[in-house]
Scaffold this active site. Structure first.
Site, short mmCIF file in Angstrom:
data_model
loop_
_atom_site.label_atom_id
_atom_site.label_comp_id
_atom_site.label_asym_id
_atom_site.label_seq_id
_atom_site.Cartn_x
_atom_site.Cartn_y
_atom_site.Cartn_z
N ARG A 1 0.82 -1.22 0.00
CA ARG A 1 0.00 0.00 0.00
C ARG A 1 0.85 1.27 0.00
O ARG A 1 0.45 2.30 -0.55
CB ARG A 1 -0.94 -0.02 1.21
CG ARG A 1 -1.93 1.15 1.26
CD ARG A 1 -2.92 0.94 2.41
NE ARG A 1 -3.66 2.16 2.76
CZ ARG A 1 -4.81 2.54 2.22
NH1 ARG A 1 -5.37 1.79 1.29
NH2 ARG A 1 -5.41 3.65 2.62
N ILE B 1 -7.14 7.99 -1.50
CA ILE B 1 -7.05 6.53 -1.50
C ILE B 1 -7.88 6.06 -0.32
O ILE B 1 -7.70 6.55 0.81
CB ILE B 1 -5.58 6.04 -1.41
CG1 ILE B 1 -5.53 4.50 -1.30
CG2 ILE B 1 -4.82 6.69 -0.28
CD1 ILE B 1 -4.10 3.94 -1.36
N SER B 2 -8.83 5.18 -0.56
CA SER B 2 -9.76 4.76 0.49
C SER B 2 -9.03 4.02 1.61
O SER B 2 -7.97 3.44 1.41
CB SER B 2 -10.84 3.84 -0.10
OG SER B 2 -11.64 4.53 -1.02
N GLN B 3 -9.66 4.04 2.79
CA GLN B 3 -9.07 3.32 3.91
C GLN B 3 -9.04 1.83 3.61
O GLN B 3 -9.88 1.30 2.88
CB GLN B 3 -9.86 3.60 5.19
CG GLN B 3 -11.26 3.01 5.21
CD GLN B 3 -12.06 3.48 6.40
OE1 GLN B 3 -12.71 4.52 6.35
NE2 GLN B 3 -12.01 2.73 7.49
N PHE C 1 -17.07 9.17 -0.04
CA PHE C 1 -16.18 9.16 -1.20
C PHE C 1 -16.17 10.55 -1.82
O PHE C 1 -17.14 11.30 -1.72
CB PHE C 1 -16.64 8.14 -2.23
CG PHE C 1 -16.22 6.73 -1.95
CD1 PHE C 1 -15.10 6.19 -2.59
CD2 PHE C 1 -16.92 5.93 -1.06
CE1 PHE C 1 -14.71 4.88 -2.34
CE2 PHE C 1 -16.53 4.63 -0.80
CZ PHE C 1 -15.42 4.11 -1.44
#
Length: 217
Positions: free
Chosen positions: A36, A62-64, A206
């Site tokens: 990541r 960038i999403s969790q 989002f």
């Protein structure tokens, strides 16, 4: 880096995913295999494995990790599947999917993000991912016919009928649906012989999906 010096977030990464209910072994393996830290901004690398969203270029995020793992698990991706992703971002979600399916087509409206994601994915050997610069909301312009799975990684106010028609029978679509500013609901839609079955999953936040190809940044 010696184990004692690893960020505690990285050491707890898999444990946290399991504690929050992620149980699909293929998904957990993909989350473990994909570094990541390659997909975040250099200043955020020490925080890459923290369970929070992080800012990337072009005002995007960038999403969790949990949201990435949860959406991936809900897609129920199989090795022979062709997957469409709308909203490449850093390329992290596409990299995870690449370990689980046959082919990923991912579309990004920002050239900067598309180019960076393409380089990251090539470096990782994700040869089954194609990154396209384009307008993911212009459904008729998306190549590839129908897909086994579709994932939308930006907020949309409603799921376009034209996008649902790109699902194969038996296919699954995951999307955050709701107002661009505020909280959305993650919706899982399955195409059956009789029509479409929807299920609300969890609340998420989002960045908004916007039309058109963005100006150069």
């Amino acid at each position: 880096m010696p184990a004692a010096q690893k960020p505690p977030e990285k050491m707890m990464f898999q444990l946290n995913l399991r504690r929050r209910g992620i149980s699909e072994q293929a998904v957990l393996r993909a989350m473990e295999e994909i570094p990541r830290e390659m997909f975040v901004e250099p200043a955020d690398r020490d925080s890459a494995y923290r369970d929070s969203a992080l800012g990337i270029a072009c005002g995007q995020t960038i999403s969790q990790p949990f949201v990435v793992a949860y959406m991936t698990e809900q897609l129920q991706v199989q090795k022979g599947h062709n997957v469409l992703e709308l909203g490449t971002g850093s390329g992290y979600q596409a990299a995870i999917l690449s370990r689980l399916c046959r082919q990923v087509l991912t579309i990004e409206r920002y050239r900067t993000l598309a180019d960076r994601a393409r380089r990251r994915l090539e470096k990782l050997g994700c040869d089954n991912v194609e990154v396209l610069l384009g307008d993911g909301l212009e459904i008729s312009a998306i190549p590839g016919g129908q897909f086994d799975r579709i994932i939308v990684t930006a907020a949309i106010e409603q799921i376009p009928d034209a996008l649902l028609e790109r699902l194969q029978t038996g296919g699954i679509l995951i999307a955050p649906v709701g107002p661009h500013r505020g909280t959305q609901t993650l919706i899982r839609t399955v195409r059956t012989e009789a029509g479409f079955e929807r299920r609300n999953l969890v609340e998420v936040r989002f960045v908004p999906a916007l039309p058109g190809i963005a100006r150069e940044l």
